[in-house]
Design a protein around this motif. Structure first.
Motif, mmCIF file in Angstrom:
data_model
loop_
_atom_site.group_PDB
_atom_site.id
_atom_site.type_symbol
_atom_site.label_atom_id
_atom_site.label_comp_id
_atom_site.label_asym_id
_atom_site.label_seq_id
_atom_site.Cartn_x
_atom_site.Cartn_y
_atom_site.Cartn_z
ATOM 1 N N GLU A 73 -5.135 -61.711 45.485
ATOM 2 C CA GLU A 73 -4.663 -62.722 44.544
ATOM 3 C C GLU A 73 -4.315 -64.023 45.255
ATOM 4 O O GLU A 73 -4.714 -65.110 44.825
ATOM 5 N N ARG A 74 -3.576 -63.927 46.375
ATOM 6 C CA ARG A 74 -3.156 -65.130 47.086
ATOM 7 C C ARG A 74 -4.318 -65.813 47.804
ATOM 8 O O ARG A 74 -4.397 -67.047 47.846
ATOM 9 N N GLU B 213 -2.148 -57.929 46.375
ATOM 10 C CA GLU B 213 -1.407 -59.161 46.627
ATOM 11 C C GLU B 213 -2.221 -60.110 47.508
ATOM 12 O O GLU B 213 -2.254 -61.326 47.279
ATOM 13 N N ASN C 279 2.471 -69.660 53.051
ATOM 14 C CA ASN C 279 3.621 -70.365 52.458
ATOM 15 C C ASN C 279 4.686 -70.766 53.490
ATOM 16 O O ASN C 279 5.860 -70.420 53.357
ATOM 17 N N VAL D 121 -1.934 -70.111 52.882
ATOM 18 C CA VAL D 121 -1.743 -68.838 52.187
ATOM 19 C C VAL D 121 -0.463 -68.135 52.625
ATOM 20 O O VAL D 121 0.057 -67.267 51.926
ATOM 21 N N GLU E 228 -6.488 -67.617 45.147
ATOM 22 C CA GLU E 228 -5.794 -68.810 44.663
ATOM 23 C C GLU E 228 -5.905 -69.940 45.688
ATOM 24 O O GLU E 228 -6.189 -71.095 45.346
ATOM 25 N N THR E 229 -5.697 -69.605 46.953
ATOM 26 C CA THR E 229 -5.762 -70.618 48.008
ATOM 27 C C THR E 229 -7.182 -71.135 48.193
ATOM 28 O O THR E 229 -7.392 -72.341 48.391
#
Length: 572
Positions: A416-417, A413, A455, A453, A420-421
């Motif tokens: 992936e995050r 997890e 949120n 990242v 993406e960021t």
């Protein structure tokens, strides 16, 4: 005939940590007494060029060099970093990283103390230099008591105290200054040049603000090469800045959007010298063909942050004086004002870094006075102005992943995050780099990524675009706008007046710890009284509209902003 003081001859440099050179076959000559502005997008090589001049390359940043670099006729390859520092004085973008002494006077005197200058002579030199940069009234102040503009003056004095230095190198001197202080800083540099005739080299993203004073030449660097070496008037008459995605002055861009021919003879380097024909005035008064909307964010609904009569004092001095305002969920709001007005302190109070003495702060109708910093951080993300105050890891990936690791996410997890960021922030190609190899602007993006990242529902960013080129500025702001449209409330502390105009519908203006205005950005930047109180600067788009005889200058400004954003969206 003026003598050359800097000569790059077929000069190439490649960092050991990179596969491609940062400077490629560079030929450049700068003459004694010149004022030269160096511009370019992030990663273009302009910072490396500066590092080569002041000796950080190769003494601190290792790599391979070919060709020649001569300073006052001597190859730098034969000089040590101490000798180079006696020829090229550098004023860093991050002035906090340049101070040695505890007080203003001590810091200015540091070089003289190392050279065993007699005390009486030292006092005379320090006093003379302090007066030259207008910091002599603060000689006994602690460095930490100074505003951003005052710190910059101390840094400049600390360099100029050595009379052997003939070249002054400024690395983005405007990045952290409010518009009025930035204007004063440029006037100070011009006065120093007039009084001393030292060679001035400046690296700066804010071209329009830098051109408040005249420059002999502007050097445009892109992908390690010099793509232009021209007078300011000649450069602004061309499309070179637009081609390499560097923000040119707003008034010249507006002229070009209206299909008006900009020539060197029009003297476009400054709005005050710009000559506009009657034909051009008529063209400007015609509306653009396309429709535009002044709304950049969803309609706000319930109150997410309610600040009521909040006061914060430091050492019996009120830094925030009974401030009240509300922020609605989904808003994008700017906080602006002079250096030292209380903008950053207000954000720290909201996040819990500082304890307010009076008033109430409500988050979703709940009083957060007793909430810890960790509890507030689940909802409010804060990105500091100085990235060096946030970074705690050596590698980029580890820094961005840190918050997720602390929250107990799985390795998959997190990966992936983080990836993406990093892609969103333009940092994915550097994901395995050490942070020490990054520029100041790149470090800034790392700190923004480390908060994004997580949120958060409210994101507070202190000078998010400082040190960013126009492409990365656009990418970052459009991403933040996407988050905003998804419901994240965003608050900017900024000195970039165009950022405020372009991305927010509302701004809070602080001056001397008080809230003096809460209104639309276009209304703020056309109100001379607010501008004077808060050290702001009237947008040159308004000046262009007035100069062209327009009856609705505010509509012209909004029209330009809408069209400009549509153009820049095509870059992505």
């Amino acid at each position: 005939m003026k003598q050359p003081v800097i000569q790059f001859e077929q000069f190439t440099f490649k960092y050991h940590s990179q596969t491609e050179p940062s400077l490629i076959d560079m030929d450049l000559t700068i003459y004694e007494g010149e004022k030269v502005l160096i511009v370019g997008p992030s990663g273009s090589g302009k910072s490396t060029l500066a590092h080569c001049l002041n000796g950080l390359v190769p003494f601190s940043y290792k790599g391979n060099m070919t060709g020649n670099l001569l300073i006052k006729g001597t190859p730098t390859a034969s000089l040590d970093i101490f000798t180079l520092s006696k020829r090229v004085g550098t004023v860093l973008q991050d002035t906090d990283g340049q101070f040695i002494g505890l007080s203003v006077g001590e810091d200015i005197a540091f070089t003289l103390e190392n050279e065993l200058v007699p005390q009486k002579k030292m006092h005379d030199i320090v006093e003379k230099t302090a007066k030259l940069v207008d910091i002599h009234h603060q000689m006994n102040y602690s460095i930490h008591e100074l505003s951003g503009g005052q710190k910059q003056r101390v840094s400049l004095a600390g360099v100029m105290v050595d009379e052997e230095i003939d070249i002054l190198l400024f690395d983005e001197p405007l990045a952290n200054l409010d518009p009025a202080t930035g204007k004063y800083a440029m006037e100070l540099i011009e006065r120093v040049h007039t009084d001393t005739n030292k060679t001035i080299i400046m690296i700066e993203h804010r071209i329009e603000d830098a051109l408040h004073i005249p420059f002999d030449r502007i050097i445009v660097v892109n992908e390690g090469c010099i793509v232009a070496d021209m007078t300011p008037d000649a450069l602004l008459a061309s499309d070179i800045l637009s081609d390499v995605h560097i923000r040119e002055p707003l008034y010249t861009k507006a002229l070009k959007y209206h299909q008006c021919l900009v020539t060197e003879e029009m003297q476009p380097a400054h709005i005050d010298t710009l000559h506009i024909s009657n034909q051009t005035k008529l063209a400007l008064q015609q509306k653009m063909d396309e429709d535009f909307s002044t709304s950049t964010q969803p309609r706000a609904n319930h109150t997410v942050l309610d600040v009521k009569d909040v006061t914060f004092s430091y050492d019996k001095k009120k830094i925030i004086d009974s401030i009240s305002f509300q922020i609605k969920a989904g808003e994008m709001v700017a906080i602006i004002g002079k250096n030292g007005a209380g903008k950053s302190t207000l954000s720290k109070v909201i996040c819990g870094f500082e304890k307010y003495s009076d008033g109430t702060i409500m988050f979703h109708d709940q009083d957060i006075r007793d909430k810890t910093i960790f509890e507030r951080a689940k909802h409010v993300g804060y990105v500091l102005q100085n990235p060096n105050h946030m970074i705690s890891k050596h590698m980029i990936y580890d820094e961005v992943a840190l918050g997720l690791v602390q929250r107990g996410l799985t390795e998959e997890e997190i990966k992936e995050r983080v990836y993406e960021t990093l892609r969103i922030c333009g940092l994915y190609p550097y994901r395995n780099w050490p942070i020490s190899a990054l520029s100041f602007g790149q470090k800034k993006r790392v700190t923004i990524a480390s908060i994004l990242v997580l949120n958060p529902s409210i994101l507070i960013l202190d000078e998010p675009t400082a040190g960013q080129d126009l492409r990365h500025y656009t990418e970052m702001m459009e991403f933040l706008l996407t988050l905003n449209r998804q419901g994240i409330t965003i608050i900017f502390i900024t000195h970039d007046m165009h950022l405020m105009l372009e991305y927010t519908n509302r701004a809070l203006v602080l001056a001397d710890g008080k809230l003096i205005a809460d209104k639309a950005p276009v209304d703020i930047l056309t109100d001379d009284q607010i501008i004077a109180k808060a050290n702001l600067k009237r947008t040159s788009l308004f000046d262009l509209a007035i100069k062209s005889g327009m009856t609705h200058p505010k509509a012209f400004i909004e029209q330009f902003i809408s069209h400009d954003r549509k153009v820049r969206k095509t870059w992505q």
